[in-house]
Scaffold this motif. Sequence first.
Motif, PDB file in Angstrom:
ATOM      1  N   SER A 235      -5.382  -3.498   2.655  1.00 16.61           N
ATOM      2  CA  SER A 235      -4.008  -3.397   2.153  1.00 16.61           C
ATOM      3  C   SER A 235      -3.462  -1.987   2.336  1.00 16.61           C
ATOM      4  O   SER A 235      -2.338  -1.797   2.813  1.00 16.61           O
ATOM      5  N   TRP A 236      -4.259  -0.986   1.939  1.00 17.09           N
ATOM      6  CA  TRP A 236      -3.821   0.404   2.108  1.00 17.09           C
ATOM      7  C   TRP A 236      -3.658   0.749   3.582  1.00 17.09           C
ATOM      8  O   TRP A 236      -2.718   1.450   3.969  1.00 17.09           O
ATOM      9  N   SER A 237      -4.575   0.254   4.410  1.00 19.52           N
ATOM     10  CA  SER A 237      -4.482   0.524   5.853  1.00 19.52           C
ATOM     11  C   SER A 237      -3.214  -0.082   6.434  1.00 19.52           C
ATOM     12  O   SER A 237      -2.510   0.563   7.219  1.00 19.52           O
TER      13      SER A 237
ATOM     14  N   LEU B 146      -0.218   2.041   5.350  1.00 19.75           N
ATOM     15  CA  LEU B 146      -0.141   3.304   6.091  1.00 19.75           C
ATOM     16  C   LEU B 146       0.226   3.083   7.555  1.00 19.75           C
ATOM     17  O   LEU B 146       1.056   3.813   8.104  1.00 19.75           O
TER      18      LEU B 146
ATOM     19  N   VAL C 110      -0.793  -3.805  -2.128  1.00 18.10           N
ATOM     20  CA  VAL C 110      -1.338  -2.608  -2.774  1.00 18.10           C
ATOM     21  C   VAL C 110      -0.980  -2.607  -4.258  1.00 18.10           C
ATOM     22  O   VAL C 110      -1.830  -2.310  -5.114  1.00 18.10           O
TER      23      VAL C 110
ATOM     24  N   THR D 224      -3.730  -2.775  -7.212  1.00 20.32           N
ATOM     25  CA  THR D 224      -3.772  -1.703  -8.204  1.00 20.32           C
ATOM     26  C   THR D 224      -3.708  -2.286  -9.612  1.00 20.32           C
ATOM     27  O   THR D 224      -4.469  -1.903 -10.495  1.00 20.32           O
TER      28      THR D 224
END
Length: 153
Positions: free
Chosen positions: A33-35, A38, A138, A142
Amino acid sequence: MENQTFNPVNVKTEKKEKEAFNGKPTPAFIAASWSALLIGMVAYCIGLWNADMLLNEKGYYFVILLFGLFSVISVQKAVRDKQEGVAVTDIYYGIAWFVTIASLVLLVIGLWNADLLLSEKGFYGMSFALSLFAAIAVQKNTRDVKFIDDQEK
């Protein structure tokens, strides 16, 4: 029809699997998800940096990205709060959805009227969509991690 016999090994395995799953996202999904977030944001911004357009046009597209990211996070939070019984006013819920739709419409209008190649328009649309989807994932991850960690304490 299959033979439905009782197998205590399967029962134990299923029970372990159910106990092991606590709703917490896996580290692999969190990283993915973070990748994706970004990659989408960086690709969009690199495209803007290299674009042959005026600075005010670049600013327009950059603000739409920020506007869209914030709005989908607000929608995700409002939807999740409602689902969990947390009070969410109808006005906030409506505004969150309105600004999400507005960011999409503004991007489409901007790209429709832009003097860009169709491939460039597609690039901006896809990197925008990837960024918005990843921002939702994300935010969800979280929130899920915090919720599970708070319950384990």
